[in-house]
Design a protein around this motif. Sequence first.
Motif, short mmCIF file in Angstrom:
data_model
loop_
_atom_site.label_atom_id
_atom_site.label_comp_id
_atom_site.label_asym_id
_atom_site.label_seq_id
_atom_site.Cartn_x
_atom_site.Cartn_y
_atom_site.Cartn_z
N PHE A 262 -8.43 -0.02 1.66
CA PHE A 262 -7.60 1.17 1.95
C PHE A 262 -6.16 0.89 2.22
O PHE A 262 -5.17 1.74 2.35
CB PHE A 262 -8.09 2.04 3.03
CG PHE A 262 -9.26 2.56 2.70
CD1 PHE A 262 -9.19 3.93 2.06
CD2 PHE A 262 -10.73 2.08 2.75
CE1 PHE A 262 -10.41 4.69 1.75
CE2 PHE A 262 -11.73 2.65 2.51
CZ PHE A 262 -11.68 4.06 1.94
N MET A 263 -5.59 -0.54 1.79
CA MET A 263 -4.21 -0.85 1.84
C MET A 263 -3.42 -0.13 0.97
O MET A 263 -3.99 0.27 -0.23
CB MET A 263 -3.96 -2.17 1.99
CG MET A 263 -4.24 -3.13 0.52
SD MET A 263 -3.73 -4.77 0.71
CE MET A 263 -2.26 -4.76 1.25
N THR A 264 -2.09 0.04 1.22
CA THR A 264 -1.22 0.60 0.12
C THR A 264 -0.20 -0.52 -0.36
O THR A 264 -0.14 -1.61 0.14
CB THR A 264 -0.28 1.40 0.88
OG1 THR A 264 0.54 0.97 1.86
CG2 THR A 264 -1.18 2.88 1.69
N GLU A 265 0.48 0.06 -1.56
CA GLU A 265 1.48 -0.96 -2.19
C GLU A 265 2.42 -1.24 -0.92
O GLU A 265 2.89 -2.49 -1.05
CB GLU A 265 2.13 -0.36 -3.32
CG GLU A 265 3.11 -1.36 -4.00
CD GLU A 265 3.36 -1.02 -5.41
OE1 GLU A 265 4.13 -1.58 -6.09
OE2 GLU A 265 3.02 0.34 -5.89
N GLU A 266 2.72 -0.46 -0.32
CA GLU A 266 4.09 -0.71 0.94
C GLU A 266 3.20 -1.91 1.62
O GLU A 266 3.89 -2.99 2.39
CB GLU A 266 4.23 0.57 1.77
CG GLU A 266 5.23 1.69 1.18
CD GLU A 266 4.33 2.37 -0.19
OE1 GLU A 266 4.85 2.98 -1.17
OE2 GLU A 266 3.02 2.54 -0.11
N ASP A 267 2.04 -1.73 2.11
CA ASP A 267 1.22 -2.80 3.05
C ASP A 267 1.43 -4.16 1.95
O ASP A 267 2.06 -5.24 2.63
CB ASP A 267 0.02 -2.48 3.07
CG ASP A 267 -0.27 -1.24 3.95
OD1 ASP A 267 0.33 -0.86 4.93
OD2 ASP A 267 -1.05 -0.62 3.94
N ALA A 268 1.12 -4.11 0.81
CA ALA A 268 1.31 -5.10 0.16
C ALA A 268 2.63 -5.83 0.04
O ALA A 268 2.72 -7.29 0.36
CB ALA A 268 0.77 -5.14 -1.35
N ILE A 269 3.78 -5.37 -0.05
CA ILE A 269 5.00 -5.45 -0.09
C ILE A 269 5.46 -6.25 1.36
O ILE A 269 5.96 -7.39 1.49
CB ILE A 269 6.13 -4.43 -0.26
CG1 ILE A 269 5.80 -4.05 -1.87
CG2 ILE A 269 7.52 -4.88 0.04
CD1 ILE A 269 6.68 -2.67 -2.06
N ALA A 270 4.88 -5.29 2.53
CA ALA A 270 4.96 -6.22 3.86
C ALA A 270 4.44 -7.66 3.91
O ALA A 270 4.86 -8.45 4.57
CB ALA A 270 4.77 -5.12 4.73
N MET A 271 3.16 -7.70 3.39
CA MET A 271 2.49 -8.91 3.64
C MET A 271 3.29 -9.71 2.67
O MET A 271 3.18 -11.13 3.10
CB MET A 271 0.80 -8.54 3.06
CG MET A 271 0.09 -7.76 4.14
SD MET A 271 -1.41 -7.66 3.44
CE MET A 271 -2.02 -9.28 3.37
N ALA A 272 3.56 -9.55 1.46
CA ALA A 272 4.45 -10.50 0.74
C ALA A 272 5.39 -11.18 1.27
O ALA A 272 5.73 -12.19 1.26
CB ALA A 272 4.67 -9.94 -0.60
N THR A 273 6.38 -10.24 1.97
CA THR A 273 7.54 -10.57 2.61
C THR A 273 7.25 -11.59 3.69
O THR A 273 7.98 -12.70 3.93
CB THR A 273 8.28 -9.29 3.25
OG1 THR A 273 8.52 -8.47 2.00
CG2 THR A 273 9.50 -9.86 3.78
N ALA A 274 6.06 -11.09 4.51
CA ALA A 274 5.75 -12.01 5.57
C ALA A 274 4.96 -13.40 5.25
O ALA A 274 4.73 -14.12 6.15
CB ALA A 274 4.89 -11.32 6.82
N GLY A 275 4.61 -13.46 4.22
CA GLY A 275 3.70 -14.62 3.92
C GLY A 275 2.49 -14.41 4.33
O GLY A 275 1.54 -15.42 4.48
#
Length: 402
Positions: A262-275
Amino acid sequence: MKQLWQNCHAATMAGGKYSIIEDAAILTDGAKIAWIGPRAEMPLHEVQRSHDLGGAWVTPGLIDCHTHLVFGGDRSGEFEQRLEGVSYAEIAAQGGGIASTVRATREAGEDELLASAVRRARSLLADGVTVLEVKSGYGLDLASERKMLRVTRRLGEALPVTVRATCLAAHALPPEYAGRADDYIELVCREILPALASEGLIDAVDAFCEHLAFSPAQVEKVFQTAQRLGLPVKLHAEQLSSLHGSSLAARYHALSADHLEFMTEEDAIAMATAGTVAVLLPGAFFVLRETQLPPMDALRKHGVAIAVASDLNPGTSPALSLRLMLNMACTAFRLTPEEALAGVTLNAAKALGMGDSYGSLEAGKVADFVAWDIQRPAELAYWLGGDLPKRIIRHAEEVTCG
């Protein structure tokens, strides 16, 4: 000792791709890879032992980066009940569900827990697993969590596998704290985590962020405690609903956030930024008959590293085969076989904070690899079950897992 491993093809998984080397040779020095490349280009070296791999395909040793392998009791009866129409709530009201595993784990001795964990671990190792992570979280008090983590450390001594121990004390609310979640989180932060960290039993800290477990605010307290103790964090997030736990994990530079349906695209962006690595768990998705798929397009679009794991546990993913998870990740989540293999090698290593030493066949990394009697790497995700012929090499020594 310098050893030469040749007459093989290698899917090195460098950069998270197959990165194939035809007619490869691998030179190991002690427990590390000293050189890998086309056999014709190998520099001259004196070697003490040479191994003919018979034309096999060599991959890194597989890594299961999310398991709950140590537990007491058995919940196959509940599985049968659910198939007969009994609801999870009704089972829980009868004293079943996670409460039954907590009860059985608290009652079991260390040796009993170790014996059952070894049996389950051997199944994973027979699939080519050379590194695995084990979470606590079925003790839910200091003594029982300590017992689980001691067994986890012993598991790595009893079997030819590298084991990482994760404290998941914030997994569920123990029965004696019913209606007092804040008080239990205070216990985790004040007593359980500091004690276990001081005893050297923890490599990372995890929590379950969900309506039926702990809120983002409660999880953040656990993360802050882990941070003070110098421990990396991970998180069960977005499995059943969207609480943006994966974004919370990213803010704390978590090694991984796991489940993520149930993650969102905003969550994906945050995870990508943090590695932060996205760990997909198709076993639980299958057993729970879920229909909400993780947002694969968003994960790919933003370059989030994707790992795959068994989530071996007694309730929602009684999975004893990581290779089966590869197929399920491809069929259910639409990963390619290449993505799936990266998910149990390089990206799984990153999800454990071990990417510098494990997960790909590169000079300087630990010499963990598997020589498979297959025609192409995609076969690892293709076959459903069975025991593919293989030779398992850990720390540059061939091992057996029987």
